[in-house]
Design a protein around this motif. Structure first.
Motif, mmCIF file in Angstrom:
data_model
loop_
_atom_site.group_PDB
_atom_site.id
_atom_site.type_symbol
_atom_site.label_atom_id
_atom_site.label_comp_id
_atom_site.label_asym_id
_atom_site.label_seq_id
_atom_site.Cartn_x
_atom_site.Cartn_y
_atom_site.Cartn_z
ATOM 1 N N TYR A 90 2.673 44.769 -8.225
ATOM 2 C CA TYR A 90 3.552 43.002 -8.224
ATOM 3 C C TYR A 90 4.158 43.329 -6.843
ATOM 4 C CZ TYR A 90 6.542 39.362 -9.228
ATOM 5 O OH TYR A 90 6.674 37.663 -9.191
ATOM 6 N N VAL A 91 3.438 41.855 -6.318
ATOM 7 C CA VAL A 91 4.254 41.718 -5.485
ATOM 8 C C VAL A 91 4.757 40.712 -5.219
ATOM 9 C CG1 VAL A 91 3.927 41.253 -2.479
ATOM 10 C CG2 VAL A 91 2.007 42.797 -3.979
ATOM 11 N N PRO A 92 6.265 40.314 -5.499
ATOM 12 C CA PRO A 92 7.069 39.274 -5.260
ATOM 13 C C PRO A 92 7.165 37.880 -4.306
ATOM 14 C CG PRO A 92 8.639 40.735 -5.109
ATOM 15 C CD PRO A 92 7.176 41.896 -5.651
ATOM 16 N N SER A 93 6.957 38.314 -3.369
ATOM 17 C CA SER A 93 6.931 37.363 -2.130
ATOM 18 C C SER A 93 6.774 38.402 -1.139
ATOM 19 C CB SER A 93 8.374 36.717 -2.224
ATOM 20 O OG SER A 93 9.082 37.359 -2.019
ATOM 21 N N GLY A 94 5.458 37.702 0.083
ATOM 22 C CA GLY A 94 5.499 38.463 1.837
ATOM 23 C C GLY A 94 5.496 39.943 1.607
ATOM 24 N N ALA A 98 1.383 41.927 0.619
ATOM 25 C CA ALA A 98 0.779 40.413 -0.100
ATOM 26 C C ALA A 98 -0.401 40.309 1.288
ATOM 27 C CB ALA A 98 1.675 39.818 0.665
ATOM 28 N N ASP A 99 -1.218 40.340 0.453
ATOM 29 C CA ASP A 99 -2.630 39.554 1.508
ATOM 30 C C ASP A 99 -3.025 38.385 1.776
ATOM 31 O OD1 ASP A 99 -3.197 42.674 1.938
ATOM 32 O OD2 ASP A 99 -4.524 42.799 0.121
ATOM 33 N N LEU A 100 -2.902 37.983 0.196
ATOM 34 C CA LEU A 100 -2.665 35.900 0.094
ATOM 35 C C LEU A 100 -1.940 35.450 0.078
ATOM 36 C CD1 LEU A 100 -6.229 36.943 -2.343
ATOM 37 C CD2 LEU A 100 -6.024 35.901 0.156
ATOM 38 N N ALA A 101 -0.912 36.107 -0.924
ATOM 39 C CA ALA A 101 0.411 34.748 -1.424
ATOM 40 C C ALA A 101 1.353 34.401 -0.082
ATOM 41 C CB ALA A 101 1.264 36.047 -1.584
ATOM 42 N N PRO A 103 4.601 31.130 0.840
ATOM 43 C CA PRO A 103 5.576 30.709 0.757
ATOM 44 C C PRO A 103 5.506 30.307 -0.848
ATOM 45 C CG PRO A 103 5.187 29.949 2.791
ATOM 46 C CD PRO A 103 3.508 30.114 2.141
ATOM 47 N N GLY A 104 6.257 30.969 -1.696
ATOM 48 C CA GLY A 104 6.872 30.675 -2.903
ATOM 49 C C GLY A 104 5.549 31.345 -3.730
ATOM 50 N N GLU A 105 4.858 31.840 -3.206
ATOM 51 C CA GLU A 105 4.064 32.107 -4.103
ATOM 52 C C GLU A 105 3.989 33.933 -4.276
ATOM 53 O OE1 GLU A 105 -0.322 30.315 -3.537
ATOM 54 O OE2 GLU A 105 0.721 31.421 -1.981
ATOM 55 N N ALA A 106 3.693 34.681 -5.940
ATOM 56 C CA ALA A 106 3.668 36.047 -5.529
ATOM 57 C C ALA A 106 2.164 36.819 -5.290
ATOM 58 C CB ALA A 106 4.242 36.518 -7.359
ATOM 59 N N GLU A 107 2.180 37.582 -5.966
ATOM 60 C CA GLU A 107 0.555 38.127 -5.921
ATOM 61 C C GLU A 107 0.660 39.591 -6.927
ATOM 62 O OE1 GLU A 107 -2.489 39.375 -2.335
ATOM 63 O OE2 GLU A 107 -1.066 38.436 -1.845
ATOM 64 N N ILE A 108 -0.542 39.899 -7.270
ATOM 65 C CA ILE A 108 -1.128 40.429 -7.724
ATOM 66 C C ILE A 108 -2.518 41.797 -7.098
ATOM 67 C CG2 ILE A 108 -2.414 41.758 -10.076
ATOM 68 C CD1 ILE A 108 -1.477 38.690 -11.163
ATOM 69 N N ARG A 109 -1.807 43.003 -6.977
ATOM 70 C CA ARG A 109 -2.529 44.228 -6.389
ATOM 71 C C ARG A 109 -2.440 45.214 -6.986
ATOM 72 N NH1 ARG A 109 -2.046 44.700 -0.938
ATOM 73 N NH2 ARG A 109 -4.044 45.872 -0.972
ATOM 74 N N THR A 140 6.132 29.353 -6.930
ATOM 75 C CA THR A 140 4.868 28.696 -7.260
ATOM 76 C C THR A 140 4.091 29.174 -8.085
ATOM 77 O OG1 THR A 140 4.362 28.430 -5.208
ATOM 78 C CG2 THR A 140 6.290 26.704 -5.418
ATOM 79 N N GLY A 141 3.611 30.116 -7.883
ATOM 80 C CA GLY A 141 1.725 30.032 -8.093
ATOM 81 C C GLY A 141 2.261 32.317 -8.230
ATOM 82 N N VAL A 142 0.622 32.437 -8.654
ATOM 83 C CA VAL A 142 0.435 33.458 -8.298
ATOM 84 C C VAL A 142 -0.936 34.279 -8.031
ATOM 85 C CG1 VAL A 142 0.217 36.228 -9.785
ATOM 86 C CG2 VAL A 142 1.739 34.569 -10.255
ATOM 87 N N VAL A 143 -1.319 34.858 -6.711
ATOM 88 C CA VAL A 143 -2.559 35.130 -6.561
ATOM 89 C C VAL A 143 -2.712 36.459 -6.011
ATOM 90 C CG1 VAL A 143 -2.189 33.017 -4.586
ATOM 91 C CG2 VAL A 143 -1.791 35.262 -3.877
#
Length: 192
Positions: A90-94, A98-101, A103-109, A140-143
């Protein structure tokens, strides 16, 4: 599946309804579990035929290096009866994970479940834990990005509310025909 329950600051538990008396507990991976979790992740990708070059694929080392991921993001483990059966980053921000996130988005890897433990709700519980963390952090979202052939994972993401975001599809290996497809989940103020 019922929602998570939190026990006085402890790990989140996601009963799947298919496990009888044993619940899958989603918690932060401990350093002593990194090697086992790395092997679960590597074997899941290998057994599903997701690595172009098998054991010699450069990405295999990345999948096994849980310590590297844990230093730059949060690595969660699905624990069933005291043993890891899957994990996710879980990448909470940047940051470097982070590959896709944006500003304001988290990412799942790197979502992976031991092939022998699939069908018990671990993958879904891991995704929901990431979404819960993003909501709690007011993201703001999860990518996420995934391979086109990862159909079981696509179903998990779609059940969790993710939608395809083809405008975010990308190729991580320039010069090689290998496109990762993107999914996103918008977290509105009403969902927080």
């Amino acid at each position: 599946m019922s929602g998570p329950s939190e026990k006085s600051g402890g790990p989140l538990s996601y009963p799947s309804g298919r496990l009888g008396t044993m619940d899958i507990v989603i918690r932060q991976a401990q350093p002593g579990e990194y090697e086992a979790l790395g092997e679960i992740t590597a074997q899941a990708y290998l057994q599903d035929g997701l690595l172009s070059f098998g054991e010699s694929d450069w990405y295999l080392a990345e999948l096994r290096d849980v310590a590297k991921r844990a230093a730059a993001a949060e690595v969660l483990v699905a624990d069933l009866g005291g043993r890891p059966i899957g994990g996710v980053t879980y990448v909470p921000s940047g940051g470097p994970m982070a590959d896709l996130a944006g500003p304001g988005e988290a990412e799942i890897r790197m979502l992976a479940v031991d092939p022998a433990a699939r069908g018990r709700g671990a993958g879904e519980a891991l995704v929901r834990a990431c979404v819960d963390r993003a909501r709690a952090a007011e993201r703001t979202g999860v990518v996420l990005c995934t391979q086109p052939v990862m159909h079981a994972a696509h179903r998990i993401y779609e059940r969790a509310g993710f939608v395809r975001a083809p405008e975010r599809d990308w190729n991580p290996i320039p010069g090689v025909d290998f496109t990762l497809i993107a999914y996103e989940l918008t977290l509105s103020t009403a969902q927080r």
